[in-house]
Design a protein around this motif. Sequence first.
Motif, PDB file in Angstrom:
ATOM      1  N   LYS A  40     -17.174  13.748  18.761  1.00 56.68           N
ATOM      2  CA  LYS A  40     -16.100  13.874  19.754  1.00 56.68           C
ATOM      3  C   LYS A  40     -16.642  13.586  21.159  1.00 56.68           C
ATOM      4  O   LYS A  40     -16.001  12.889  21.947  1.00 56.68           O
ATOM      5  CB  LYS A  40     -15.510  15.282  19.687  1.00 56.68           C
ATOM      6  N   LYS A  41     -17.827  14.086  21.470  1.00 53.20           N
ATOM      7  CA  LYS A  41     -18.456  13.875  22.781  1.00 53.20           C
ATOM      8  C   LYS A  41     -18.726  12.383  23.007  1.00 53.20           C
ATOM      9  O   LYS A  41     -18.459  11.840  24.078  1.00 53.20           O
ATOM     10  CB  LYS A  41     -19.761  14.675  22.845  1.00 53.20           C
ATOM     11  N   GLU A  42     -19.259  11.690  21.975  1.00 54.77           N
ATOM     12  CA  GLU A  42     -19.553  10.259  22.096  1.00 54.77           C
ATOM     13  C   GLU A  42     -18.265   9.448  22.233  1.00 54.77           C
ATOM     14  O   GLU A  42     -18.225   8.479  22.987  1.00 54.77           O
ATOM     15  CB  GLU A  42     -20.372   9.775  20.899  1.00 54.77           C
ATOM     16  N   CYS A  43     -17.203   9.853  21.521  1.00 55.67           N
ATOM     17  CA  CYS A  43     -15.911   9.163  21.645  1.00 55.67           C
ATOM     18  C   CYS A  43     -15.391   9.263  23.075  1.00 55.67           C
ATOM     19  O   CYS A  43     -14.881   8.287  23.626  1.00 55.67           O
ATOM     20  CB  CYS A  43     -14.890   9.747  20.676  1.00 55.67           C
ATOM     21  N   LEU A  53      -9.423   4.559  21.730  1.00 54.38           N
ATOM     22  CA  LEU A  53      -9.815   5.668  20.866  1.00 54.38           C
ATOM     23  C   LEU A  53     -10.062   5.210  19.430  1.00 54.38           C
ATOM     24  O   LEU A  53     -11.040   5.621  18.798  1.00 54.38           O
ATOM     25  CB  LEU A  53      -8.751   6.770  20.890  1.00 54.38           C
ATOM     26  N   GLU A  54      -9.210   4.330  18.919  1.00 54.49           N
ATOM     27  CA  GLU A  54      -9.359   3.838  17.541  1.00 54.49           C
ATOM     28  C   GLU A  54     -10.725   3.173  17.332  1.00 54.49           C
ATOM     29  O   GLU A  54     -11.393   3.392  16.322  1.00 54.49           O
ATOM     30  CB  GLU A  54      -8.232   2.853  17.230  1.00 54.49           C
ATOM     31  N   ALA A  56     -13.420   3.649  19.283  1.00 57.27           N
ATOM     32  CA  ALA A  56     -14.465   4.644  19.534  1.00 57.27           C
ATOM     33  C   ALA A  56     -14.717   5.496  18.299  1.00 57.27           C
ATOM     34  O   ALA A  56     -15.858   5.869  18.019  1.00 57.27           O
ATOM     35  CB  ALA A  56     -14.088   5.521  20.716  1.00 57.27           C
ATOM     36  N   ARG A  57     -13.682   5.795  17.551  1.00 53.98           N
ATOM     37  CA  ARG A  57     -13.819   6.620  16.345  1.00 53.98           C
ATOM     38  C   ARG A  57     -14.319   5.819  15.143  1.00 53.98           C
ATOM     39  O   ARG A  57     -14.809   6.376  14.179  1.00 53.98           O
ATOM     40  CB  ARG A  57     -12.480   7.246  15.980  1.00 53.98           C
ATOM     41  N   SER A  58     -14.184   4.514  15.201  1.00 55.11           N
ATOM     42  CA  SER A  58     -14.537   3.666  14.072  1.00 55.11           C
ATOM     43  C   SER A  58     -16.048   3.636  13.859  1.00 55.11           C
ATOM     44  O   SER A  58     -16.833   3.588  14.804  1.00 55.11           O
ATOM     45  CB  SER A  58     -14.034   2.247  14.305  1.00 55.11           C
ATOM     46  N   VAL A  59     -16.456   3.638  12.605  1.00 55.39           N
ATOM     47  CA  VAL A  59     -17.873   3.519  12.271  1.00 55.39           C
ATOM     48  C   VAL A  59     -18.154   2.186  11.583  1.00 55.39           C
ATOM     49  O   VAL A  59     -19.231   1.954  11.074  1.00 55.39           O
ATOM     50  CB  VAL A  59     -18.356   4.689  11.376  1.00 55.39           C
TER      51      VAL A  59
END
Length: 180
Positions: A40-43, A53-54, A56-59
């Motif tokens: 969450k902090k890295e996002c 956001l999409e 940022a959350r993607s791996v």
Amino acid sequence: KDDGHYDECSPNGSFFVKFINGKKMIMSADEIYTAKRMMKKECKKLMGIGMPLENARSVEEKDVNSKKKYEKPILTAVENEDINNVENMYELQHYGDSPNSIVGLELPNTKMDISVDGYLVEMDAWLFTIIRLSERSLDAGTLTTRDIYDKERLEKKDEKKRHFGDTPTKDQKKKKRKSE
């Protein structure tokens, strides 16, 4: 916790975790909580520089190649041979549009004292970290960006030769005309 509600939970209260790369681990609830908090902090940081956001959350990893974008080592072949350039041996200059996302290291902006030839010298912690990472990579035999760049260019050249055959140079063409 194994209370009958979670199939992915072991009897001792640890969870079986499977990562996107296929790696499996057993993690405690505290470890999972910490990992989620860090994610969450890295996002938030990525969104702070304009990433949606999409994304940022993607791996997922994506390699988007374009004729308009390319990277080149910052050192020339000669500079790459100088051990004093170790911190620059693993750097690339990006040409073209900025990439959609950037992978990097976040290092503290602090100073530290290091010993050089028996003297204490103050140095930026981030610079010390980069130099040490580069030295370790070099010691481990990791190819520098210049080595990889030159190798890829040579492979492309060899591929063209295999595909088109040996193309005579201008000098070879002149010699052939003179001999005819």
